[in-house]
Enzyme design. Structure first.
Site, PDB file in Angstrom:
ATOM      1  N   ASP A 127      28.826  -3.069  57.117  1.00 38.92           N
ATOM      2  CA  ASP A 127      28.653  -4.518  57.059  1.00 38.92           C
ATOM      3  C   ASP A 127      27.363  -4.990  57.710  1.00 38.92           C
ATOM      4  OD1 ASP A 127      29.590  -3.904  59.599  1.00 38.92           O
ATOM      5  OD2 ASP A 127      31.360  -5.185  59.482  1.00 38.92           O
ATOM      6  N   ASP A 184      31.970  -4.343  70.283  1.00 42.98           N
ATOM      7  CA  ASP A 184      33.197  -3.735  69.777  1.00 42.98           C
ATOM      8  C   ASP A 184      33.727  -2.576  70.617  1.00 42.98           C
ATOM      9  OD1 ASP A 184      33.059  -5.535  67.727  1.00 42.98           O
ATOM     10  OD2 ASP A 184      32.419  -4.103  66.219  1.00 42.98           O
TER      11      ASP A 184
END
Length: 882
Positions: A72, A482
């Site tokens: 992404d 993350d």
């Protein structure tokens, strides 16, 4: 697991990404007469392996072992079967086109397998200032040509796991289709992707948005036309395929069809309504179009879903859902057909976060299904698989969940699942953190267990927020989106675990005490618990600090030079200071909330801050700050600064924004005054590394625009002159978060990226090291080719001291059997005469104790063959080859 990527992109915009770039090495504004040298570097990743969402995996249907993956925000990759690794394909994307590192779709050409296409663009809202593009390659992604589009694409937008939006006609491969978001409809190219025109006859541009009320434009964008599938049974080679199916983000009108090669389109009659079709996969042999539906666009959300089979010859729709919709808490995606056995179909419960994702398999075209796991007696479960994450042990997250959860999980956000069209035993699927795969899938059907392993080496997809390289201990510590962050003791190995105790969802900042490098502090974001942690063993283990009232995010944190005190500027409240390890914090005065904080690297009581154009100084351990009289600094908050180790009050400040003050500043009086470097047009990061041979001042590194060129630059003379150390093939989009040199290795630089992990570069020396000292004792060598491509290869060499005496230097020689030529090396100096290569230690890895090893690597050219050397000699002795 991608929300932090969005925040990083917003920071990227505030860092001045709206500026233009000169196309060549020319003087830019304020840099007239600047001369910029260039150096040859080799670039690698500090291995983490994965770390982000992989929404798409595509196998070529006509050539075995040719596969691609899209991410992404981290570019696209090609599978390398010989090494079982992924090769990055979009590292050439530069600063001004940073949005093109987000890949909305990828397509491989079955007629001409050398051709591959990528639809690129990260955001459809204002966060990405540029439009999307279609990249095309005729050499499997080694080089690319670009066609700009008149609209944006959303590689990191909601719905990015649907697809593929981009598809090549299997009969006339000059014809491609692209489904666009934002109400832009369906587009077609008839000249192999060179030009594109909107298909005006296509009736529905979609109408579904995740959250129509989102004022940022992120969740309110129309997800548009989301997949294109050709029915190859309706065409002949050289003529456009007659029947094409297209999926649209519209819950009432999800599937359209053309039977005249795209001239006219109709809604497929009888189709189910109330859901979005994430995937549409055709089994042309049996005449079935399989569709995976969810009630939302994903990839995080989705509470209900169905699987349907459409008979293309009769028009019959059949609900083949393996679980009744009333019993689901997820949507379906990850749809694939076994091309060797087309009746075999697989799908995923992509949005099943708890207790795990689910994978379904049918061998009768969806008539009956089995599950990858099921309950025996709740909460106990039985798995049809075993998991081996020894190559990426952090995938357990250090967790110890209660049943029915397990660690590692089978996955989450599993929107991509593909069975190898040439091998029914191989299957890969993407998750929010990695690519998993198996090579004995059919054990599922025979009552055995298939083995799931990470199949992700080479694919690095973390967003990097901060980096430090201490003078002792581990060479690299990182703060990541993350995953929180890692301690790398060996850059070539995956660390066993991310930072834990506490585990941050995103690491925002970290620092070490300059004179006590074992003392480390980090800050980060978390869903619950403290936002700061301390280590006294160089980041190997951690203890949580205590949050002052009001903290909502990690912000920035600084360690005093001797590790006795810390200053923290968390989100949600003002700047704080502490002595000891953060059991209590006191409010700092004289400095505004949200300031960026750093420490002097000599005086343990001196700390610095910056906010909105003003520099602040504390000389009492962070209790009080005083605004500096310095003027002319950047007015915004897109600033990063650092104090030089070993020199009290020596500060470098980088940052700014287009249209205002933007560049690199230097202070030698503790921030009372700053001088702007006239030869740096723009700078966004600053870091220090080991001084050059013969130099007394540390080497400077920056991500900057110098001489009109954007790049990674090095200076060995306090910024008087600069050398670009990257090249046009190694740009990695946006690199504005952090940079640091290595205090132990001259020339080594660690660069943050927003989606390609931590890349590090070493000078590519090629001078003959000449004869070196001959250590005594026995030795062993392991030689491994880690990557190979037409005409080139990469290899790693591990040299082990199997004797009883410590080596203080080493020099290893071998002869290539096929005349290969070394082109660049790292972690060793090298020279080559004919087929004979001699590699000698670098300054930092000369000492090798008994039982210890040293590793180095190189790239090379080959013609005709690439055989392994049979004999390695250390001085006058032959080493055992393992």
């Amino acid at each position: 697991m991608r929300r932090t990527r969005i925040l990083t992109a917003v920071l990227a915009l505030t860092a001045g990404l709206l500026t233009g770039a000169a196309p060549a090495l020319a003087a830019g504004p304020g840099t007239s007469g600047v001369s910029v040298a260039a150096d040859s570097y080799t670039w690698k990743n500090a291995r983490i392996d994965g770390g982000g969402f992989v929404p798409g995996i595509v196998f070529n249907r006509s050539e075995k072992d040719l596969a691609y993956a899209r991410t992404d925000i981290g570019g696209a990759y090609r599978w390398q079967e010989s090494t079982k690794t992924w090769t990055p394909l979009l590292d050439h994307v530069g600063w001004d086109d940073w949005g093109h590192t987000g890949v909305a779709s990828i397509a491989t050409d079955a007629v001409a397998p050398d051709r591959v296409y990528a639809a690129v663009g990260t955001y459809t809202n204002s966060w990405d200032p540029g439009d999307g593009a279609v990249l095309r390659s005729a050499d499997r992604g080694a080089t690319w040509k670009k066609t700009d589009l008149p609209f944006k694409l959303g590689g990191n937008m909601p719905g990015r796991g649907m697809g593929e939006r981009l598809a090549v006609d299997p009969h006339d491969n000059d014809v491609l289709y692209l489904g666009a978001p934002s109400g832009k409809g369906l587009w077609r190219s008839t000249d192999a992707g060179v030009t594109w025109q909107q298909v005006t006859a296509f009736p529905n541009p979609g109408n579904y948005a995740q959250d129509p009320g989102d004022t940022s434009g992120y969740a309110s964008d129309n997800q548009g036309v989301v997949w294109v599938t050709f029915d190859e049974s309706t065409g002949t080679p050289g003529s456009a395929t007659k029947t094409v199916y297209v999926g649209v983000a519209d819950k009432e009108n999800a599937v359209y069809r053309s039977t005249d090669a795209g001239a006219t389109w109709q809604r497929v009659p009888g189709q189910p309504t109330g859901h979005l079709a994430h995937k549409g996969v055709l089994d042309a042999e049996n005449g079935y179009l399989f569709l995976a539906y969810s009630d939302t666009g994903g990839p995080y959300d989705g509470g209900k879903g169905k699987l349907y089979r459409y008979a293309t010859r009769t028009g019959q729709w059949t609900d083949i859902s393996p679980v009744a919709e009333a019993d689901t808490s997820f949507g379906y995606s990850g749809l694939s057909v076994d091309r060797q056995h087309p009746g075999t179909v697989m799908a995923t419960a992509y949005s099943s976060w708890w207790p795990d994702t689910q994978i379904f398999r049918s061998r009768d075209s969806g008539g009956t299904w089995t599950k990858a796991w099921d309950y025996t007696s709740y909460p106990a479960r039985e798995n049809r698989y075993t998991m081996d994450v020894s190559s990426s042990p952090w995938l357990t997250w250090g967790a110890n969940p209660a049943p029915p959860e397990q660690t590692p999980k089978l996955g989450w956000m599993t929107e991509a699942l593909e069975i190898d069209p040439f091998d029914s035993d191989r299957m890969m699927y993407g998750t929010g953190a990695t690519i998993y795969g198996t090579e004995n899938l059919t054990a599922w059907d025979s009552g055995g267990k298939f083995t799931v392993r990470p199949m992700v080496q080479g694919l690095e997809e973390t967003a990097v927020n901060d980096l430090v390289s201490p003078p002792s201990g581990a060479p690299l510590l990182s703060a990541l989106g993350d995953l929180g962050g890692f301690r790398h003791t060996d850059l070539a190995k995956v660390p066993p675990m991310m930072f834990t105790s506490p585990t941050f969802t995103t690491g925002t900042s970290l620092d070490f005490a300059e004179t006590r490098p074992d003392v480390v502090v980090r800050a980060g974001n978390t869903d619950s618990g403290p936002h700061v942690a301390f280590s006294t063993d160089n980041g190997a283990t951690w203890s949580a600090g205590t949050d002052p009232s009001g903290v909502t995010g990690g912000g920035t944190v600084a360690a005093g030079a001797d590790g006795s005190r810390f200053v923290w500027s968390p989100d949600g409240t003002g700047v704080r200071y502490t002595t000891g390890f953060g059991t209590s914090w006191s409010a700092s005065s004289g400095i505004p909330a949200g300031a960026v904080v750093e420490s002097d690297r000599v005086d343990p009581k001196t700390f610095y801050g910056f906010k909105s154009g003003t520099f602040y100084v504390s000389t009492d351990g962070g209790a009080t700050f005083t605004a500096s009289p310095a003027t002319g600094l950047p007015g915004g908050d897109s600033v990063r600064f650092k104090a030089l180790p070993g020199a009290e009050g020596d500060i470098w400040l980088a940052g700014g924004e287009a249209g205002g003050a933007y560049g690199l500043w230097h202070s030698t009086d503790g921030g009372k005054s700053f001088g702007k470097l006239a030869n740096v047009g723009e700078a966004d990061t600053i870091g220090f590394g080991k001084a050059a041979p013969g130099a007394s001042y540390q080497t400077l590194y920056t991500s900057a625009r110098i001489g009109g060129v954007r790049g990674i630059f090095r200076s060995t003379d306090r910024g008087a002159s600069w050398t670009r150390v990257n090249d046009d093939a190694h740009q990695w989009g946006w690199t504005g978060a952090a940079i640091t040199g290595d205090p132990r290795v001259y020339g080594r630089v660690y660069v943050s990226t927003n989606g390609r992990g931590v890349v590090y570069g070493d000078t590519a020396g090629g001078t003959d090291p000449g004869p070196g000292p001959e250590p005594t004792g026995a030795c062993a060598v392991t030689y491994r080719v880690t990557n190979q491509w037409p005409g080139g290869f990469q290899a790693d060499v591990r040299l082990t001291n199997t004797g009883t005496a410590t080596w203080s230097n080493w020099s290893l020689s071998w002869a290539f059997p096929d005349g290969q030529k070394v082109t660049a090396a790292w972690n060793a100096e090298y020279g080559q005469s004919g087929a004979t290569v001699t590699a000698r230690n670098a300054g930092w890895n000369a000492t090798v104790k008994p039982g210890s090893s040293v590793s180095f690597g190189f790239t090379g050219d080959w013609k005709g063959g690439n055989g392994k050397p049979a004999v390695f000699t250390l001085g006058d002795r032959t080493c055992a080859v393992t």
